[in-house]
Design an enzyme around this catalytic site. Structure first.
Site, PDB file in Angstrom:
ATOM      1  N   HIS A  45      46.722  43.322  47.066  1.00 53.02           N
ATOM      2  CA  HIS A  45      45.790  44.353  47.128  1.00 53.02           C
ATOM      3  C   HIS A  45      45.857  45.013  48.491  1.00 53.02           C
ATOM      4  O   HIS A  45      45.925  46.357  48.707  1.00 53.02           O
ATOM      5  CB  HIS A  45      44.163  43.809  47.114  1.00 53.02           C
ATOM      6  CG  HIS A  45      43.921  43.575  45.472  1.00 53.02           C
ATOM      7  ND1 HIS A  45      44.260  42.857  44.619  1.00 53.02           N
ATOM      8  CD2 HIS A  45      43.119  44.440  44.510  1.00 53.02           C
ATOM      9  CE1 HIS A  45      43.970  42.846  43.341  1.00 53.02           C
ATOM     10  NE2 HIS A  45      42.982  43.995  43.389  1.00 53.02           N
ATOM     11  N   LYS A  59      38.936  36.270  36.094  1.00 47.58           N
ATOM     12  CA  LYS A  59      37.850  35.373  35.788  1.00 47.58           C
ATOM     13  C   LYS A  59      36.691  35.293  36.892  1.00 47.58           C
ATOM     14  O   LYS A  59      36.862  35.720  37.864  1.00 47.58           O
ATOM     15  CB  LYS A  59      38.391  33.983  35.753  1.00 47.58           C
ATOM     16  CG  LYS A  59      38.707  33.209  36.966  1.00 47.58           C
ATOM     17  CD  LYS A  59      38.618  31.589  36.909  1.00 47.58           C
ATOM     18  CE  LYS A  59      38.813  30.891  37.893  1.00 47.58           C
ATOM     19  NZ  LYS A  59      37.703  30.511  38.748  1.00 47.58           N
TER      20      LYS A  59
END
Lengths: 298, 200
Positions: B39, B107
């Site tokens: 990222h 998740k």
């Protein structure tokens, strides 16, 4: 038996122990998950429990790691005082981890916290982690655990106030489970440690969460009752499988304790994700080894 | 009422604007992996005005650190379940805004800033079953490419996967900004207070 032969047998045993733990869920864990699936009424939680069961069966069948986070390797060791390779055990276990990392394969998870470099083979400073107990005899009994990072992150330690007694336990446990929410991959197994010292509490919580078979209660009736009540309370929170709501947030709660210091009341909470990866076996001084824990075959 | 969708990347704004929390999605097409370091890397390149080696627009970004190995010069994905998404909360809104991804898969849920970005730019956050790594790997048909492997290592590199019926994915943040987990966790907090209040 020649020491070099025993060395080779010990390594073979440990590599197999790691492989079984990483790829085949213990039967007690699988049965608990199956029960959670069968009793679940929330359709989304049920769908994810079904995926969990299918994934576990596939992993066992294909011999692949149950979860891509293949964990931090931990060895719980009962070392026979007469077992011949006592001092060498640590090096052999490290070699076994390196070999298993290539063979299975496992994801390399040992990262230098200051220089950010990954060692690439799951060994490093204090990795794997060992807890060793000396016992009589000439056998070596080992439980290998792969401890996942997601379920390790919500580990909680609270130095409670002695005057509040068992209330310290209730508050610490419930707050930790709510704070963790869906992050540690529920349904989780919860270990609670109460002790004099901070590190002791966490070590006991870890042992309770990782080593005691699911469904087995503490031998002392009042502690067993506390476990049952904590389990009911956690499951009343309605977090459910992966936080989608539903009946099963925890598969079990295990409490372990040490006598505390008059001035301290250390409470630790350790969780493990549904993928509780542990395997147990022994090796004798003549090199015979066996894996004694029961696992699903897929 | 929860529904089941079969979608293909690149996803259009229309594709994701119809989704609501609780819906199930099975995804086909190209997705890419990124965790913390990736990222950072992708945002740094975009912020410096440098080109990315692939076009993320309309794709799904998957929070995962897979186990992969090279077999006869081809990559084989062994295990690839999701990692905890909350770690990416500080940057995901910027990531959605600047890459144009339409779906974030992971998740454990994400927070307010991600939900706001989903609403503003037309994206959703969906949960793949945590730990279901072999199930996920079965749906990955091919490794299309991998970027920054030497620099970031296997789990942190960006992998471009071709997937077929990847799921079940449950939408927990939709493009209206609704977060499925908010209510569950609010109730859990209340329930915990009730239980503690009853103790002697």
């Amino acid at each position: 038996m020649q020491q070099s032969d025993l060395r080779a047998q010990l390594k073979e045993f440990l590599v197999e122990l790691i492989k079984v733990a990483e790829t085949r869920l213990p039967v007690d864990v699988y049965e608990a998950l199956k029960k959670a699936y069968e009793t679940e009424e929330n359709p989304i939680a049920k769908q994810h429990l079904e995926a969990i069961l299918r994934n576990s069966e596939l992993a066992a069948k294909l011999g692949k790691p149950i979860c891509q986070d293949t964990g931090t390797p931990v060895f719980y060791v009962e070392m026979g005082a007469e077992f011949p390779l006592r001092a060498e055990f640590y090096d052999i276990a490290r070699e076994a981890v390196r070999e298993a990392t290539k063979l299975i394969p496992l994801r390399p998870n040992a990262v230098d916290p200051f220089r950010k470099k990954n060692t690439g083979d799951n060994t490093g400073r204090f990795v794997p982690w060992f807890e060793v107990e000396i016992v009589p005899g000439d056998e070596l009994r080992v439980t290998f655990v792969a401890k996942g990072g997601g379920s390790e992150a919500p580990s909680t330690l609270k130095m409670g106030l002695p005057i509040r007694g068992v209330r310290n336990v209730w508050e610490t446990v419930l707050e930790a489970i709510v704070e963790a929410g869906p992050k540690p991959c529920p349904p989780v197994v919860v270990g609670v440690g109460v002790a004099a010292l901070s590190d002791q509490a966490m070590a006991l919580a870890k042992r309770a969460a990782l080593l005691r078979p699911l469904g087995e209660r503490h031998p002392e009736p009042d502690i067993a009752e506390l476990e049952t009540k904590l389990l009911e309370a956690i499951n009343e929170l309605g977090i459910g499988a992966h936080g989608f709501g539903g009946k099963t947030t925890a598969l079990d709660v295990h409490v372990e304790y040490a006598h505390r210091h008059p001035a301290t009341y250390a409470v630790a909470v350790a969780t493990n994700c549904w993928a509780l990866r542990r395997a147990t076996g022994y090796i004798t001084s003549s090199g015979k080894w066996e894996i004694t824990s029961k696992h699903i075959t897929g | 009422m929860a529904r089941i969708y079969h979608l293909r990347t690149p996803l259009s704004e229309e594709d994701v604007r119809q989704l609501r929390v609780g819906d199930t999605v099975y995804l086909s097409g190209i997705i890419f992996t990124a965790r913390d370091a990736a990222h950072r890397k992708i945002l740094d390149l975009i912020n410096r005005g440098e080109p990315l080696p692939f076009d993320p627009k309309g794709l799904a970004v998957y929070h995962v650190g897979p186990v992969v190995r090279k077999k006869n010069s081809e990559w084989e994905v062994i295990a690839a379940g999701p990692t905890t998404s909350a770690r990416l909360e500080p940057v995901e809104h910027e990531f959605i805004a600047k890459t144009g991804v339409r779906m974030v898969i992971g998740k454990g849920g994400m927070g307010k800033k991600t939900a706001e970005a989903c609403k503003k730019y037309g994206a959703v956050y969906a949960v793949f079953t945590g730990g279901a790594a072999v199930l996920a790997a079965q749906a990955i048909k091919r490794v299309v490419d991998v970027y920054w492997l030497d620099e970031l290592g296997i789990p942190e590199a960006v992998w471009l996967f071709e997937v077929e019926n990847f799921g079940p994915l449950t939408v927990t943040i939709d493009s209206t900004g609704k977060n499925y987990y908010d209510e569950i966790l609010e109730n859990a907090k209340k329930k915990a207070q009730e239980i503690l209040a009853k103790l002697q």
